[in-house]
Motif scaffolding. Structure first.
Motif, PDB file in Angstrom:
ATOM      1  N   ILE A 120      31.878  40.031  43.476  1.00 25.03           N
ATOM      2  CA  ILE A 120      32.250  40.934  44.289  1.00 25.03           C
ATOM      3  C   ILE A 120      32.019  42.517  43.964  1.00 25.03           C
ATOM      4  O   ILE A 120      31.741  42.914  42.557  1.00 25.03           O
ATOM      5  CB  ILE A 120      33.966  41.219  44.333  1.00 25.03           C
ATOM      6  CG1 ILE A 120      34.455  39.932  45.053  1.00 25.03           C
ATOM      7  CG2 ILE A 120      34.389  42.446  44.994  1.00 25.03           C
ATOM      8  CD1 ILE A 120      36.061  39.729  44.961  1.00 25.03           C
ATOM      9  N   GLU A 122      32.419  46.613  44.996  1.00 24.50           N
ATOM     10  CA  GLU A 122      33.116  47.606  45.290  1.00 24.50           C
ATOM     11  C   GLU A 122      32.844  49.077  45.191  1.00 24.50           C
ATOM     12  O   GLU A 122      32.284  49.364  44.149  1.00 24.50           O
ATOM     13  CB  GLU A 122      34.650  47.284  44.797  1.00 24.50           C
ATOM     14  CG  GLU A 122      35.096  46.117  44.989  1.00 24.50           C
ATOM     15  CD  GLU A 122      36.755  45.983  44.329  1.00 24.50           C
ATOM     16  OE1 GLU A 122      37.595  46.320  44.943  1.00 24.50           O
ATOM     17  OE2 GLU A 122      36.625  45.603  43.371  1.00 24.50           O
ATOM     18  N   SER A 127      34.790  46.609  50.057  1.00 27.01           N
ATOM     19  CA  SER A 127      34.790  45.609  49.043  1.00 27.01           C
ATOM     20  C   SER A 127      33.691  44.559  49.803  1.00 27.01           C
ATOM     21  O   SER A 127      34.191  44.211  50.962  1.00 27.01           O
ATOM     22  CB  SER A 127      35.578  45.148  48.565  1.00 27.01           C
ATOM     23  OG  SER A 127      36.654  44.638  49.501  1.00 27.01           O
ATOM     24  N   VAL A 170      38.203  40.483  50.298  1.00 27.98           N
ATOM     25  CA  VAL A 170      37.281  41.724  50.610  1.00 27.98           C
ATOM     26  C   VAL A 170      37.081  41.852  51.781  1.00 27.98           C
ATOM     27  O   VAL A 170      37.787  41.342  52.764  1.00 27.98           O
ATOM     28  CB  VAL A 170      36.025  41.154  49.932  1.00 27.98           C
ATOM     29  CG1 VAL A 170      36.111  40.910  48.260  1.00 27.98           C
ATOM     30  CG2 VAL A 170      35.191  39.989  50.734  1.00 27.98           C
TER      31      VAL A 170
END
Length: 374
Positions: A120, A122, A127, A170
Motif C-alpha cells: 500500500i 499513501e 491510498s 484503499v
C-alpha cells in the motif's frame, strides 16, 4: 495534489546499460511520486544454473538494478515468466539486491505468502494498493505448500482474497499483470474475461504486459480501466527497427475520488529508449482500442485457429510423437535443445510447457472447440 504514478512494461537490460533512457523519459519518471516496471529476468551470481524448462533463460547483471534506481523506479513487478529461470537462489538474490536499494518488490518471493503480499502506498490522503501476478509458467506458485521460491498466479484464490481485502482498505487497487499471447494486437478472450472478473471483485486498474507489443485498453466503468499490454519498455535484445523496440507507458494522477492518466509513447533508438509522439510509432492505439469492439469475437477465433495451425499443433506433435518435420524457427530452436538433452525428459517438459501455461492452453482449447464442435 494526489499521487503521481508512472507505470511501464517489461524491462530487460542485459548489459546494465546506464544510458538506457532519454532525458525526457528520465524527467517524467523522476517527476512521479512512484514508478513501477516489470523486471523481466533475475540477477544471477557466478555458478547459478538455469532450471529445467522450455524456452530461453534470461538474466540481468546487478548493475541493471542501479539503472532502475538512478532512473527513479520505486517498485518492480517480479511476477513474470523469466524471474525463476535460475531457480530459488537467483530469485532470492534479486529480491535481496532490490530491497538493499530501497526498491519494493511485488508478486514474487521466497515464500507463498511473500509472493502474494500486497503493498500500500499513501500520500496526500490518497491510498493505493498494489499487487502483481502472472500466468502459470515455470516458477509459478499455483498452489500453496510448494517448497521453493516463486511468483503469484493470476488465477489463484489467494489473489482474489487479497483484492477484496485491499478494496476495503484503499481508494484504488492496481494490478500489475504478466500474461497473454505474444506478438498479437488483441488480448485473447480468456484474459479479457479474467481481468474484467478481477475488476468486478475490486481491481480498479489492470496494467498488462508480456505480449511484447502494445494492445488496446478499455474503460470498464468511470473508475475502472484495463490496459491489456503496454508492450516493452526496455528490451535490449530488440533492434531499433522492429515492433519490440516500441510501446507506451501510462502516467497516472490519482485524486481522492477520481484519477487522470496520460499515455506516454516511446521508441528505441540504438540502445536508448526515447520518448516520442504517437505519430512516431508503428502502432495506432485508437485502432487497437477499436479492435476490442468491432469484430472482436471473430478476430479472436481467427487468431486462435491461425496460431494453432502455425505453432501449437506442431508443439504437441513434438512433445508426444517427436515432431512432424516442418517447424517454425522457434520450433527449430527447441528441437536443437532436445538433441543436446535427454529426449524423453525434454518431450515431457515440452508437453508440460503447453499444458501449464494458461495462454497456450486457452488457444488450443478454443481452436479445437471451433474446429471439432461446429
Amino acid at each position: 495534489m494526489g499521487v503521481k504514478l508512472f507505470a511501464c512494461g517489461d524491462v530487460f537490460n542485459s548489459t546494465g546499460n546506464p544510458a538506457w533512457l532519454c532525458s525526457d523519459l528520465l524527467r517524467l519518471i523522476r517527476d512521479a511520486d512512484y514508478a513501477l516496471c516489470n523486471f523481466e529476468a533475475p540477477v544471477i551470481a557466478e555458478g547459478m544454473r538455469g532450471i529445467s524448462k522450455i524456452g530461453p533463460h534470461l538474466w540481468q547483471p546487478e548493475s541493471s538494478l542501479d539503472c532502475l534506481v538512478s532512473a527513479g523506479f520505486t517498485h518492480v513487478g517480479l511476477a513474470n515468466n523469466h524471474v525463476y529461470d535460475f531457480g530459488d537462489s537467483a530469485l532470492n538474490l534479486t529480491v535481496s539486491k532490490l530491497e538493499e536499494r530501497g526498491i519494493v518488490c511485488l508478486g514474487a518471493g521466497s515464500t507463498f505468502e511473500q509472493a502474494y503480499q500486497y503493498k500500500i502506498i499513501e500520500q496526500n490522503d490518497v491510498s493505493i494498493g498494489l499487487l502483481a501476478a502472472c500466468e502459470n509458467q515455470f516458477g509459478c506458485y499455483y498452489e500453496d505448500g510448494l517448497n521453493r521460491s516463486g511468483y503469484a498466479w493470476l488465477f489463484h484464490p489467494c489473489l482474489e482474497d487479497n483484492i477484496r481485502e485491499l478494496a476495503s482498505k484503499v481508494d484504488y487497487v492496481v494490478l500489475f499483470a504478466h500474461a497473454g499471447i505474444e506478438d498479437i494486437p488483441i488480448p485473447i478472450k480468456e484474459w479479457r474475461d479474467r481481468y474484467k472478473r478481477l475488476c468486478d471483485i475490486g481491481v480498479d486498474i489492470v496494467i498488462g504486459h508480456h505480449p511484447h507489443v502494445p494492445q488496446g485498453y478499455e474503460c470498464i466503468s468511470k473508475k475502472k480501466i484495463i490496459f491489456y499490454s503496454l508492450g516493452n519498455f526496455y528490451f535490449d535484445t530488440a533492434s531499433a527497427g522492429d515492433g519490440l523496440g516500441e510501446g507506451f507507458s501510462v502516467f497516472f494522477n490519482f485524486l481522492k475520488n477520481t484519477f487522470e492518466y496520460t499515455i506516454v509513447y516511446h521508441k528505441k533508438a540504438g540502445l536508448i529508449m526515447s520518448m516520442v509522439g504517437s505519430e512516431d510509432v508503428s502502432f495506432n492505439l485508437n485502432l487497437l482500442n477499436s479492435m476490442l469492439c468491432n469484430g472482436y469475437n471473430e478476430l479472436n477465433c481467427k487468431l486462435s485457429l491461425e496460431l494453432y495451425d502455425a505453432y501449437y499443433r506442431d508443439y504437441y506433435s513434438m512433445a508426444i510423437f517427436g515432431g512432424r518435420g516442418v517447424f517454425s524457427s522457434l520450433l527449430n530452436a527447441i528441437k536443437a535443445f532436445l538433441v543436446k538433452s535427454e529426449p524423453r525428459r525434454c518431450k515431457g517438459l515440452m508437453l508440460l510447457h503447453n499444458i501449464r501455461i494458461d495462454s497456450h492452453r486457452f488457444i488450443v482449447q478454443r481452436a479445437l472447440s471451433l474446429r471439432f464442435e461446429t
